[in-house]
Design an enzyme around this catalytic site. Structure first.
Site, PDB file in Angstrom:
ATOM      1  N   GLY A  33     -16.737 -23.755  15.831  1.00 15.24           N
ATOM      2  CA  GLY A  33     -16.352 -23.221  17.134  1.00 15.24           C
ATOM      3  C   GLY A  33     -16.911 -24.376  17.808  1.00 15.24           C
ATOM      4  N   HIS A  34     -18.052 -24.456  17.681  1.00 14.96           N
ATOM      5  CA  HIS A  34     -18.794 -25.242  18.920  1.00 14.96           C
ATOM      6  C   HIS A  34     -18.378 -26.779  19.043  1.00 14.96           C
ATOM      7  CE1 HIS A  34     -22.785 -22.618  17.151  1.00 14.96           C
ATOM      8  NE2 HIS A  34     -22.287 -22.863  18.099  1.00 14.96           N
ATOM      9  N   GLY A 144     -16.791 -21.351  24.393  1.00 13.24           N
ATOM     10  CA  GLY A 144     -15.817 -20.712  23.558  1.00 13.24           C
ATOM     11  C   GLY A 144     -15.237 -18.869  23.995  1.00 13.24           C
ATOM     12  N   ASP A 147     -17.040 -15.400  22.644  1.00 14.16           N
ATOM     13  CA  ASP A 147     -17.527 -14.771  23.639  1.00 14.16           C
ATOM     14  C   ASP A 147     -16.971 -14.470  25.202  1.00 14.16           C
ATOM     15  OD1 ASP A 147     -20.932 -14.516  21.604  1.00 14.16           O
ATOM     16  OD2 ASP A 147     -19.318 -16.504  22.232  1.00 14.16           O
TER      17      ASP A 147
HETATM   18  P1  AMP Z   1     -23.821 -19.995  20.684  1.00 12.71           P
HETATM   19  O1  AMP Z   1     -24.843 -21.378  20.615  1.00 12.71           O
HETATM   20  O2  AMP Z   1     -23.240 -18.771  19.737  1.00 12.71           O
HETATM   21  O3  AMP Z   1     -24.621 -19.457  22.152  1.00 12.71           O
HETATM   22  O4  AMP Z   1     -22.193 -20.921  21.088  1.00 12.71           O
HETATM   23  C1  AMP Z   1     -22.683 -22.092  22.295  1.00 12.71           C
HETATM   24  C2  AMP Z   1     -20.669 -21.906  22.717  1.00 12.71           C
HETATM   25  O5  AMP Z   1     -20.293 -21.696  21.439  1.00 12.71           O
HETATM   26  C3  AMP Z   1     -20.102 -20.288  23.417  1.00 12.71           C
HETATM   27  O6  AMP Z   1     -19.844 -20.912  24.500  1.00 12.71           O
HETATM   28  C4  AMP Z   1     -19.932 -19.787  22.121  1.00 12.71           C
HETATM   29  O7  AMP Z   1     -18.725 -18.513  22.499  1.00 12.71           O
HETATM   30  C5  AMP Z   1     -19.029 -20.849  21.762  1.00 12.71           C
HETATM   31  N1  AMP Z   1     -18.467 -19.929  19.980  1.00 12.71           N
HETATM   32  C6  AMP Z   1     -19.312 -19.341  19.578  1.00 12.71           C
HETATM   33  N2  AMP Z   1     -18.252 -19.429  18.178  1.00 12.71           N
HETATM   34  C7  AMP Z   1     -17.335 -20.003  18.444  1.00 12.71           C
HETATM   35  C8  AMP Z   1     -16.188 -19.753  17.643  1.00 12.71           C
HETATM   36  N3  AMP Z   1     -16.048 -19.529  16.745  1.00 12.71           N
HETATM   37  N4  AMP Z   1     -15.060 -21.024  18.480  1.00 12.71           N
HETATM   38  C9  AMP Z   1     -15.365 -20.565  19.975  1.00 12.71           C
HETATM   39  N5  AMP Z   1     -15.843 -21.090  19.757  1.00 12.71           N
HETATM   40  C10 AMP Z   1     -17.376 -20.001  20.146  1.00 12.71           C
END
Ligand code: AMP
Length: 274
Positions: A33-34, A144, A147
């Site tokens: 996702g990241h 993403g 969220d």
């Molecule tokens: P986090 O590290 O969880 O704070 O996420 C960092 C970024 O990655 C945020 O913008 C999230 O929305 C995005 N993100 C997390 N999981 C996914 C996913 N499965 N698909 C797309 N983007 C994601």
């Protein structure tokens, strides 16, 4: 790839750049996702900076913060091979030095759903995101849709404070069984991991029913029942307006189904368009 740990380092990096800069804010423990956001940024910007910071102020449960997965060596390898120009790895004392007293708050949107179940969460998110935007001064920042509420709240923040950047949304990336990639997925037990795809499956089923003409209330109640039957402990499952996040009793354009639920100790969130 340049590894930057200090505020001055980010400022210097920014000053030396020409062309467009893309920022991908993350909390590390990187997954597909990241990386999809990183790839979108690399496609659209001349330079890409990824931040990795497990921001303590957005965690409302201390145990969630302490158990949050961290794997910096692997993250750096992934970002180096992806072709990222720089990574910003601030410490807590860099981001919140002694005497730190400011906070950024978005009302309305941020008070719903996650705002109710994770009090203070979005204040932490908005504060750290505002700091990152001020420091990095990106032309575009990538978030993403996984969220979804966070994406809307950040867009509101940028609009209201006239921040000179574009917020770009990337689609939710999923494993083949439908579970959205999340750093917390590694914390699921084998049994929980086997059940976790039910979250998306329940949303899909409810969306199919709504699109087939079933009443929204029945479709969402069916999804709740399915999840409870699979050992999920629900915070909320709702059919909402995709812009305001207000609950909708009737089908509508831009409606979304949003859900937050716990499997054991691990809280999962997901959402889909209806
Ligand atoms: P986090 O590290 O969880 O704070 O996420 C960092 C970024 O990655 C945020 O913008 C999230 O929305 C995005 N993100 C997390 N999981 C996914 C996913 N499965 N698909 C797309 N983007 C994601």
């Amino acid at each position: 790839m340049k590894v930057i740990r200090e505020i001055d380092g980010v400022r210097e990096f920014r000053r030396a750049l020409s062309g467009t800069l893309g920022l991908v804010p993350t909390m590390g423990a990187l997954h597909e996702g990241h990386l999809s956001l990183v790839r979108a940024a690399l496609d659209e910007c001349d330079t890409v900076l990824v931040s990795i910071y497990v921001n303590p102020t957005q965690f409302n449960a201390p145990s969630d913060f302490s158990s949050y997965p961290r794997d910096l060596d692997r993250d750096l390898e992934l970002l180096t091979s992806a072709g990222v120009s720089a990574v910003f790895l601030p410490t807590d004392s860099t981001m919140y030095p002694d005497g730190f007293a400011a906070a950024v708050k978005v009302s309305g949107l941020a008070d719903r759903w996650e705002g109710i179940h994770r009090p203070g969460h979005f204040d932490g998110v908005c504060t750290v995101v505002a700091k990152l935007f001020n420091l990095v001064q990106p032309d575009r920042a990538y978030f993403g849709m996984k969220d979804y509420q966070q994406f809307l709240v950040v867009k509101q923040l940028v609009l209201d404070l006239n921040m000179p950047l574009q917020i770009i949304a990337g689609p939710t990336l999923r494993t083949t069984d439908g579970l959205a990639y999340s750093s917390r997925n590694v914390l699921l037990s084998a049994t929980e991991r086997a059940r976790a795809p039910q979250l998306k499956a329940a949303l899909d089923e409810a969306a199919r029913e709504i699109n087939g003409g079933s009443p929204v209330k029945e479709a969402t109640a069916g999804a709740v029942e399915r999840l409870v039957g699979n050992a999920f402990n629900l915070d909320y499952l709702a059919h909402v307006d995709g812009h305001t996040l207000e609950e909708l009793a009737q089908p509508a354009q831009d409606a979304r189904l949003i859900v937050a639920a716990r499997l054991g100790k691990i809280r999962l969130i997901d959402n889909i368009a209806v």
